[in-house]
Each structure stands twice: as C-alpha cells, then as structure tokens.
Design a protein around this motif. Structure first.
Motif, PDB file in Angstrom:
ATOM      1  N   MET A   1      40.414  85.304 -17.158  1.00 50.69           N
ATOM      2  CA  MET A   1      39.344  85.130 -16.203  1.00 50.69           C
ATOM      3  C   MET A   1      38.136  85.977 -16.616  1.00 50.69           C
ATOM      4  O   MET A   1      38.277  87.025 -17.220  1.00 50.69           O
ATOM      5  CB  MET A   1      39.783  85.573 -14.809  1.00 50.69           C
ATOM      6  N   GLU A   2      36.977  85.527 -16.202  1.00 50.55           N
ATOM      7  CA  GLU A   2      35.714  86.205 -16.476  1.00 50.55           C
ATOM      8  C   GLU A   2      35.263  86.877 -15.169  1.00 50.55           C
ATOM      9  O   GLU A   2      35.042  86.193 -14.172  1.00 50.55           O
ATOM     10  CB  GLU A   2      34.657  85.209 -16.937  1.00 50.55           C
ATOM     11  N   ILE A   3      35.136  88.203 -15.196  1.00 48.60           N
ATOM     12  CA  ILE A   3      34.872  88.975 -13.989  1.00 48.60           C
ATOM     13  C   ILE A   3      33.586  89.786 -14.137  1.00 48.60           C
ATOM     14  O   ILE A   3      33.417  90.510 -15.114  1.00 48.60           O
ATOM     15  CB  ILE A   3      36.044  89.946 -13.701  1.00 48.60           C
ATOM     16  N   ALA A   4      32.690  89.662 -13.148  1.00 49.52           N
ATOM     17  CA  ALA A   4      31.458  90.453 -13.127  1.00 49.52           C
ATOM     18  C   ALA A   4      31.637  91.629 -12.166  1.00 49.52           C
ATOM     19  O   ALA A   4      32.179  91.474 -11.068  1.00 49.52           O
ATOM     20  CB  ALA A   4      30.279  89.596 -12.682  1.00 49.52           C
ATOM     21  N   LEU A   5      31.169  92.793 -12.602  1.00 54.06           N
ATOM     22  CA  LEU A   5      31.244  94.019 -11.814  1.00 54.06           C
ATOM     23  C   LEU A   5      29.842  94.592 -11.657  1.00 54.06           C
ATOM     24  O   LEU A   5      29.164  94.863 -12.654  1.00 54.06           O
ATOM     25  CB  LEU A   5      32.151  95.030 -12.516  1.00 54.06           C
ATOM     26  N   ILE A   6      29.430  94.775 -10.404  1.00 49.19           N
ATOM     27  CA  ILE A   6      28.085  95.257 -10.102  1.00 49.19           C
ATOM     28  C   ILE A   6      28.219  96.294  -8.998  1.00 49.19           C
ATOM     29  O   ILE A   6      29.029  96.119  -8.082  1.00 49.19           O
ATOM     30  CB  ILE A   6      27.172  94.109  -9.607  1.00 49.19           C
ATOM     31  N   HIS A  29      41.588  90.747 -18.533  1.00 49.61           N
ATOM     32  CA  HIS A  29      40.498  89.795 -18.317  1.00 49.61           C
ATOM     33  C   HIS A  29      39.241  90.245 -19.050  1.00 49.61           C
ATOM     34  O   HIS A  29      39.179  91.345 -19.571  1.00 49.61           O
ATOM     35  CB  HIS A  29      40.238  89.661 -16.813  1.00 49.61           C
ATOM     36  N   HIS A  30      38.236  89.361 -19.088  1.00 51.37           N
ATOM     37  CA  HIS A  30      36.950  89.677 -19.707  1.00 51.37           C
ATOM     38  C   HIS A  30      36.025  90.219 -18.636  1.00 51.37           C
ATOM     39  O   HIS A  30      35.821  89.576 -17.602  1.00 51.37           O
ATOM     40  CB  HIS A  30      36.332  88.436 -20.348  1.00 51.37           C
ATOM     41  N   LEU A  31      35.440  91.382 -18.908  1.00 48.87           N
ATOM     42  CA  LEU A  31      34.597  92.054 -17.924  1.00 48.87           C
ATOM     43  C   LEU A  31      33.130  92.013 -18.330  1.00 48.87           C
ATOM     44  O   LEU A  31      32.788  92.212 -19.498  1.00 48.87           O
ATOM     45  CB  LEU A  31      35.039  93.509 -17.756  1.00 48.87           C
ATOM     46  N   PHE A  32      32.292  91.788 -17.340  1.00 47.61           N
ATOM     47  CA  PHE A  32      30.848  91.773 -17.488  1.00 47.61           C
ATOM     48  C   PHE A  32      30.291  92.694 -16.415  1.00 47.61           C
ATOM     49  O   PHE A  32      30.841  92.772 -15.323  1.00 47.61           O
ATOM     50  CB  PHE A  32      30.288  90.361 -17.285  1.00 47.61           C
ATOM     51  N   ALA A  33      29.195  93.371 -16.694  1.00 56.15           N
ATOM     52  CA  ALA A  33      28.620  94.270 -15.693  1.00 56.15           C
ATOM     53  C   ALA A  33      27.139  94.479 -15.958  1.00 56.15           C
ATOM     54  O   ALA A  33      26.657  94.283 -17.078  1.00 56.15           O
ATOM     55  CB  ALA A  33      29.341  95.626 -15.719  1.00 56.15           C
ATOM     56  N   THR A  34      26.460  94.906 -14.904  1.00 57.14           N
ATOM     57  CA  THR A  34      25.090  95.346 -15.091  1.00 57.14           C
ATOM     58  C   THR A  34      25.133  96.678 -15.827  1.00 57.14           C
ATOM     59  O   THR A  34      26.169  97.347 -15.879  1.00 57.14           O
ATOM     60  CB  THR A  34      24.380  95.462 -13.728  1.00 57.14           C
TER      61      THR A  34
END
Length: 135
Positions: A1-6, A29-34
């Motif tokens: 899963m692709e997960i955004a963290l802000i 999982h794959h992590l994305f963040a600001t």
C-alpha cells in the motif's frame, strides 16, 4: 500500500511517536510525506520515506496530485485544529480529494490507529482493486 503521512508543526512529535509505535506495520508499505514530517520520521525510525516539499510550499498539493491519480491508498494527516494554517485551502483541498477518490483519511491519532490496525488485518486491500492491481 502507498501511505501519505502529514503533520502540522505542533503534531509532528505525535506523528513520529505514532509511526515508531507501528513501525512493524509501516515498514511493509511505501511511505510518502511532506518535507519536515518525512525527515523526522526517517531520522526516528530509519525507514525510507519519499519526501515532498513542506506543506506550505506545495507538499500538500503534491500529495493531492497522487490522490487525484489514484496512487495513494491511505492518508494520515495529524492536523492542528487550534492553530491557523497559512495554507488552509490546500489542506481542505487534500481532504476533499480523499473524499472524491475514496482514500481513507485519518486526521487524528484515534482514527489513525483504527486505520493502521485495519491495514494490518487486510481491511484496506480493496484499494488494490480500485487501482487495478488485482484482477
């Protein structure tokens, strides 16, 4: 899963603690963040996080673009409801996009815990179907 963290500034410590507590789930999982949020998470956990710009500099919009392309499966956004944000329209647009594309969104630690436990159990696997990964 692709997960955004802000996380807004006053919520960054909470985000770091949350990701650290559930590292065993997030590392699958794959992590994305600001920008700063991603940096703090990487420093605290050693996990790989794709970092975008800081929120006020367009990071919220970059994550919103991934949502609009249906490339994110879950967004955890620890908002600070007691502090005015100069980029509030971007925040509202991000939340609206989650609703438009049926991307699960948690804006506080209580809801984030429910979602992360659901992710662990496979309750969010329907997102793979939406993205066309499961035939």
């Amino acid at each position: 899963m692709e997960i955004a963290l802000i996380a807004h500034d006053k919520k960054k410590d909470d985000m770091v603690r949350f990701v650290t507590a559930y590292k065993h789930i997030f590392q699958e999982h794959h992590l994305f963040a600001t920008g700063t949020t991603g940096k703090r998470i990487t420093e605290a956990t050693g996990m790989s996080v794709h970092r975008f710009q800081s929120g006020p500099y367009g990071g919220d919009q970059e994550i919103g673009a991934l949502i609009a392309k249906n490339l994110l499966d879950l967004v955890i956004f620890f908002r600070d409801p007691l502090t005015a944000q100069p980029h509030e329209p971007d925040v509202s647009a991000l939340m609206r996009l989650c609703d438009v594309y049926s991307v699960p969104l948690a804006t506080n630690m209580g809801t984030a815990e429910v979602l992360i436990r659901g992710l662990e159990k496979g309750d969010i696997s329907w997102r793979s179907i939406i993205r066309g990964e499961i035939q």
